[in-house]
Design a protein around this motif. Structure first.
Motif, short mmCIF file in Angstrom:
data_model
loop_
_atom_site.label_atom_id
_atom_site.label_comp_id
_atom_site.label_asym_id
_atom_site.label_seq_id
_atom_site.Cartn_x
_atom_site.Cartn_y
_atom_site.Cartn_z
N GLU A 143 0.84 -1.20 0.00
CA GLU A 143 0.00 0.00 0.00
C GLU A 143 0.87 1.25 0.00
N GLU A 144 0.44 2.24 -0.74
CA GLU A 144 1.03 3.57 -0.70
C GLU A 144 -0.05 4.56 -0.24
N LEU A 145 0.37 5.56 0.52
CA LEU A 145 -0.54 6.61 0.99
C LEU A 145 -0.03 7.96 0.51
N LEU A 146 -0.95 8.77 0.03
CA LEU A 146 -0.66 10.14 -0.38
C LEU A 146 -1.47 11.06 0.51
N PHE A 147 -0.80 12.06 1.08
CA PHE A 147 -1.42 12.88 2.12
C PHE A 147 -1.31 14.36 1.76
N ALA A 148 -2.39 15.11 2.00
CA ALA A 148 -2.35 16.57 1.87
C ALA A 148 -3.28 17.18 2.91
N ALA A 149 -2.79 18.19 3.64
CA ALA A 149 -3.60 18.83 4.67
C ALA A 149 -3.40 20.33 4.64
N ASN A 150 -4.51 21.05 4.74
CA ASN A 150 -4.48 22.50 4.93
C ASN A 150 -4.41 22.73 6.43
N MET A 151 -3.22 22.94 6.94
CA MET A 151 -3.04 23.07 8.38
C MET A 151 -3.54 24.42 8.88
N GLU A 152 -3.44 25.45 8.02
CA GLU A 152 -3.98 26.77 8.36
C GLU A 152 -3.93 27.65 7.13
N GLY A 153 -5.01 28.38 6.92
CA GLY A 153 -5.00 29.30 5.80
C GLY A 153 -6.25 29.22 4.93
N VAL A 154 -6.19 29.86 3.78
CA VAL A 154 -7.33 29.93 2.87
C VAL A 154 -7.45 28.63 2.10
N PRO A 155 -8.63 28.34 1.52
CA PRO A 155 -8.83 27.08 0.79
C PRO A 155 -7.88 26.93 -0.39
N VAL A 156 -7.50 25.68 -0.67
CA VAL A 156 -6.64 25.37 -1.81
C VAL A 156 -7.13 24.08 -2.46
N GLU A 157 -6.74 23.88 -3.70
CA GLU A 157 -7.07 22.66 -4.42
C GLU A 157 -5.95 21.65 -4.27
N VAL A 158 -6.33 20.39 -4.03
CA VAL A 158 -5.34 19.32 -3.95
C VAL A 158 -5.83 18.13 -4.77
N SER A 159 -4.88 17.44 -5.37
CA SER A 159 -5.14 16.22 -6.13
C SER A 159 -3.80 15.55 -6.36
N PRO A 160 -3.76 14.29 -6.75
CA PRO A 160 -2.47 13.68 -7.07
C PRO A 160 -1.70 14.47 -8.12
N GLU A 161 -2.40 15.02 -9.11
CA GLU A 161 -1.73 15.79 -10.15
C GLU A 161 -1.12 17.07 -9.59
N VAL A 162 -1.86 17.75 -8.71
CA VAL A 162 -1.33 18.98 -8.10
C VAL A 162 -0.12 18.65 -7.22
N LEU A 163 -0.23 17.57 -6.44
CA LEU A 163 0.85 17.22 -5.52
C LEU A 163 2.09 16.73 -6.26
N ASN A 212 -9.15 25.52 5.74
CA ASN A 212 -8.38 25.42 6.98
C ASN A 212 -8.82 24.20 7.78
N ALA A 213 -7.84 23.39 8.24
CA ALA A 213 -8.06 22.23 9.11
C ALA A 213 -8.76 21.07 8.40
N GLU A 214 -8.63 21.00 7.07
CA GLU A 214 -9.17 19.87 6.31
C GLU A 214 -8.03 19.14 5.61
N ALA A 215 -8.25 17.85 5.34
CA ALA A 215 -7.19 17.03 4.74
C ALA A 215 -7.80 15.91 3.92
N VAL A 216 -6.94 15.30 3.09
CA VAL A 216 -7.32 14.16 2.27
C VAL A 216 -6.19 13.14 2.30
N VAL A 217 -6.56 11.86 2.35
CA VAL A 217 -5.60 10.77 2.19
C VAL A 217 -6.06 9.90 1.02
N TRP A 218 -5.17 9.70 0.05
CA TRP A 218 -5.41 8.78 -1.04
C TRP A 218 -4.58 7.52 -0.81
N SER A 219 -5.02 6.43 -1.36
CA SER A 219 -4.23 5.19 -1.28
C SER A 219 -4.23 4.49 -2.62
N ARG A 220 -3.23 3.61 -2.80
CA ARG A 220 -3.20 2.74 -4.00
C ARG A 220 -2.34 1.52 -3.69
#
Length: 812
Positions: free
Chosen positions: A751-771, A804-812
């Motif tokens: 398993e692989e995990l991909l992680f992105a979290a907005n720890m503080e600040g304005v909203p941002v877009e995240v995706s595997p392509e962005v990361l 702010n304070a939201e996150a996503v975890v992807w797996s494959r």
């Protein structure tokens, strides 16, 4: 009760055997410390083959020139049944004094006729008594197992062997004695050591349930376990207590008392005991004494211990007054469908000043930061402290968290500085427990921020000194240590260097931002201060209470520590419940008002106006006239300023505050301020009780939080440090948002995990392509969202906008 057999009687032959053993031990060791370690195992009162075996270390009696024939064991046995749940009753005790025998600095005796305490009955109470210069004096037993009326009252003779034999989780310890994984690992000497937990919950027993007791907490978990066994859905509030396989219980040791408010043992009618024993074995005369007794109800977060009676549970969190409650609580945790390891929080780095009344001077080196510093270099003190630890842990703990390990120090006159007593900490690590017939060693956790409190401690501390000495041990991480404030904007940016350390080598750290200390520190921030500190994070909530709640319980930080970072993540029940928490202590007659003044920002951060308006909250302060929240806020802020202006002169403070036109009037005294402080502490403790907030729990949030913890439990490999092929960074430049991002792979490559979290600040877009633009060599195909913060907005296939304070975890 009046039969001849029931009268305490010294058994001469058995006592002589005990004295002979003492001499043999003393002669067989070259080291005073090693001899004291063995002697200390038989100090206190033990129930052995129906007899009482008693020992005291009493060098102060020799220093005072007390004659050996003037030293006795004073025994008090109730002449009637005693209801230990009764807050106020008068009990008649039969008091007798029987001889103790002196051997060196010790006094020993073996007796018949003492009644052993059980689940249902109060045993005989006891203490050492001696006559000197025509007056009687008493000495408590520092190694007692039960102190039903508080540690300032006589201890209780208790049948601990029965308690161990009847415990409901003996299977757990029998399994611990095998090599079965994952319950235990085996060290070179053949003894198992308990494995670390996957994740932890910190709990304060006094406020975790409506009952505020260990029995109440046991019932709470038993109810949860029954639901889990039956496949029933847990309530949102119940979810906040599960998903963990470890629990750190804030200290359950006896604590100090405030003599102005606490009186649980008061002799009201007593005569003199004729201690002329005739044959020297049995006291020929006895008397009855009337004693007003009550169930101890001190309020304390647990750290103001007096060391004396350390081996006993704190009676203020025992609704039955029986030590059984501690065992039954542990058994309730062990007997859950997923057993929870119980970690004791051991605070032996100092003693409250109240200990001066209970222990001889050999225990102390003098006043320190928290009261009295203990003399760890004295061989007998050193040995007794370790024996206290062993006895307490033998109630059935899986682990030990050593509070303030950096405070275990001694003065080196040659170097003219305090030296960390790492040899003593190593002795703590080597203590062997025996529960349910199994010998083992606990999971060791040290809180150690050395060189704290040196001025540069935050830069200089590695939080690894003891891990390096004891490779199996864990420490609290820099993110977990006391002074972190995630409610402030830029916290996650300014603390990045410490967060990266967790990723790099935090596999043996406890992690997470929420615990009893960090929330209190957050509460103490003056939110009105400008320019000299980071502002309050405006994205966390619409007001300060919302902001504080979200700072210590949000999807981004939870997912960071549970779904990506190494180590053992730890949460705090009050943070999970988004309930108020502060410094609760009504046990200090000297500094209570100052401690209250330090909490002057509590009202802003924790006390919503609508909560204050409820009749059940702050009843004592309202009875004093503080029916308006703003009036209370004004007064406590003025109190804080007066403390600083007068260097804590209560009389001068009272005169200054008399001009305030507060509900307390215009002629305040020091007593008025002390009464205010006492009412504040009591009201805050009631306010912090989690039972008030069960119905306020959000279904979506608590369900997701549990899902996050289950994610961790399903992937215990996450505890290890990041590997060579793993990656962790933050987006820079930040452009107004601190984004943490990274990728991890399981050791087996499944398993692989991909992680992105907005720890503080304005909203941002995240995706595997962005990361992939920021993570070197990241392949973007095959990633599926595994965990997504409830409020995150899906904007495409595998793409999300996270605020702010939201996150996503992807797996494959």
């Amino acid at each position: 009760m009046s039969s001849e057999y029931d009268r305490p009687e010294l058994l001469a032959d058995a006592t002589e055997d005990l004295l002979a053993w003492h001499r043999e031990v003393s002669e067989s060791h070259d080291s005073d410390f090693e001899a004291a370690k063995e002697l200390s195992t038989r100090l206190g009162a033990h129930y052995v083959d129906g007899r009482a075996e008693v020992g005291f270390w009493t060098p102060e009696l020799l220093d005072a020139g007390v004659d050996a024939d003037d030293v006795y064991l004073e025994v008090l046995t109730a002449t009637e049944s005693v209801d230990l749940a009764d807050d106020d009753q008068t009990v008649e005790f039969r008091r007798e004094r029987v001889p103790l025998r002196r051997q060196g600095e010790y006094h020993w005796g073996v007796y018949e006729g003492l009644k052993a305490g059980t689940t249902d009955e109060l045993g005989s109470l006891y203490q050492l008594a001696y006559r000197h210069e025509g007056e009687w004096h008493t000495v408590p037993d520092p190694l007692s197992y039960s102190v039903p009326f508080g540690v300032f009252a006589p201890a209780e003779f208790y049948d601990m062997e029965r308690l161990d034999e009847e415990r409901d989780d003996r299977w757990y310890f029998e399994e611990l004695g095998t090599d079965a994984e994952p319950v235990s690992t085996t060290e070179d000497d053949g003894l198992p050591r308990v494995d670390p937990a996957v994740s932890m919950l910190e709990v304060h027993p006094g406020t975790a349930t409506e009952d505020g007791s260990l029995a109440g907490l046991a019932r709470h978990y038993e109810g949860i376990g029954e639901k889990q066994e039956a496949g029933e859905e847990l309530t949102p509030a119940e979810r906040n207590f599960v998903g963990y396989d470890g629990m750190q219980v804030m200290p359950v040791e006896p604590i100090t008392e405030n003599p102005d408010h606490h009186d649980f043992w008061s002799v009201v009618d007593a005569g003199e005991v004729d201690a002329d024993t005739g044959d020297g074995e049995t006291a020929t005369d006895a008397e009855t004494v009337a004693v007003e007794v009550g169930r101890p109800d001190m309020i304390n977060w647990g750290y103001d211990i007096v060391v004396c009676g350390f081996s006993a549970p704190n009676p203020a969190i025992l609704e039955t007054g029986r030590p059984d409650e501690l065992v039954e609580f542990i058994a309730a945790c062990h007997n859950l469908p997923r057993p929870i390891k119980v970690v004791f929080d051991i605070a032996l780095g100092h003693a409250d000043n109240g200990a001066l009344e209970l222990l001889n001077d050999y225990y102390f080196t003098g006043p320190g930061m928290y009261g009295q510093d203990l003399d760890y270099q004295h061989p007998t003190v050193r040995a007794i402290l370790l024996e206290m630890q062993r006895r307490k842990m033998d109630f059935g703990a899986d682990g030990i968290r050593v509070d303030g390990a950096q405070d275990f120090t001694y003065w080196d006159p040659e170097k003219e500085k305090n030296i960390h007593d790492d040899d003593y900490l190593a002795e703590m690590d080597a203590v062997t427990q025996e529960v349910g017939g199994t010998e083992y060693r606990p999971w060791m956790i040290y809180e150690d921020g050395r060189p704290w409190p040196r001025e540069d401690w935050e830069l200089a501390s590695t939080y690894r000194a003891l891990i390096e000495q004891h490779p199996h041990s864990f420490q609290w991480s820099p993110i977990t240590f006391a002074h972190n404030t995630p409610a402030l904007l830029t916290f996650w940016a300014s603390k990045w260097w410490r967060v990266f350390e967790v990723a790099d080598f935090g596999g043996q750290w406890l992690t997470g931002v929420a615990n009893h200390d960090t929330i209190r520190r957050g509460t103490q921030i003056d939110a009105t201060v400008e320019f000299n500190q980071s502002p309050v994070n405006p994205y966390l909530g619409d007001d300060l209470p919302e902001t504080l709640d979200a700072a210590y319980n949000n999807a981004a930080s939870s997912m960071l520590f549970h779904c990506f970072m190494p180590g053992v993540p730890m949460d705090f029940t009050h943070a999970n419940m988004r309930a108020p928490w502060g410094f609760v202590r009504d046990t200090d007659p000297e500094w209570n008002v100052k401690v209250v003044s330090d909490e002057s920002n509590f009202i802003d951060w924790q006390l919503r106006p609508e909560w204050f308006a409820e009749d059940e909250h702050f009843e004592r302060l309202k009875a004093m006239g503080f029916t308006d929240r703003d009036d209370l806020r004004t007064f406590i802020r003025a109190l804080s300023a007066a403390v600083e202006a007068t260097n804590y002169d209560l009389e001068t403070m009272a005169a200054m505050l008399s001009a305030l036109e507060s509900p307390l009037g215009d002629d305040l005294t020091a007593d008025d301020l002390e009464a205010f402080g006492y009412a504040w502490m009591r009201d805050v403790a009631d306010f912090a009780n989690l039972s008030h907030y069960h119905e306020m729990q959000d279904d979506t949030r608590t369900a997701f939080d549990l899902q996050v913890r289950e994610f961790r439990f399903d992937r215990p490999w996450l505890r290890a440090d990041l590997g060579e092929d793993d990656y962790f960074t933050y987006r820079h430049p930040s452009n107004g948002t601190i984004i943490y991002l990274g990728v991890r792979s399981s050791p087996d490559g499944d398993e692989e995990l991909l992680f992105a979290a907005n720890m503080e600040g304005v909203p941002v877009e995240v995706s595997p392509e962005v990361l992939a633009e920021e993570i070197p060599d990241l392949e973007t195909a095959g990633w599926e969202p595994e965990l997504v913060a409830p409020a995150a907005e899906k904007i495409g296939d595998g793409a999300f906008e996270i605020a702010n304070a939201e996150a996503v975890v992807w797996s494959r």
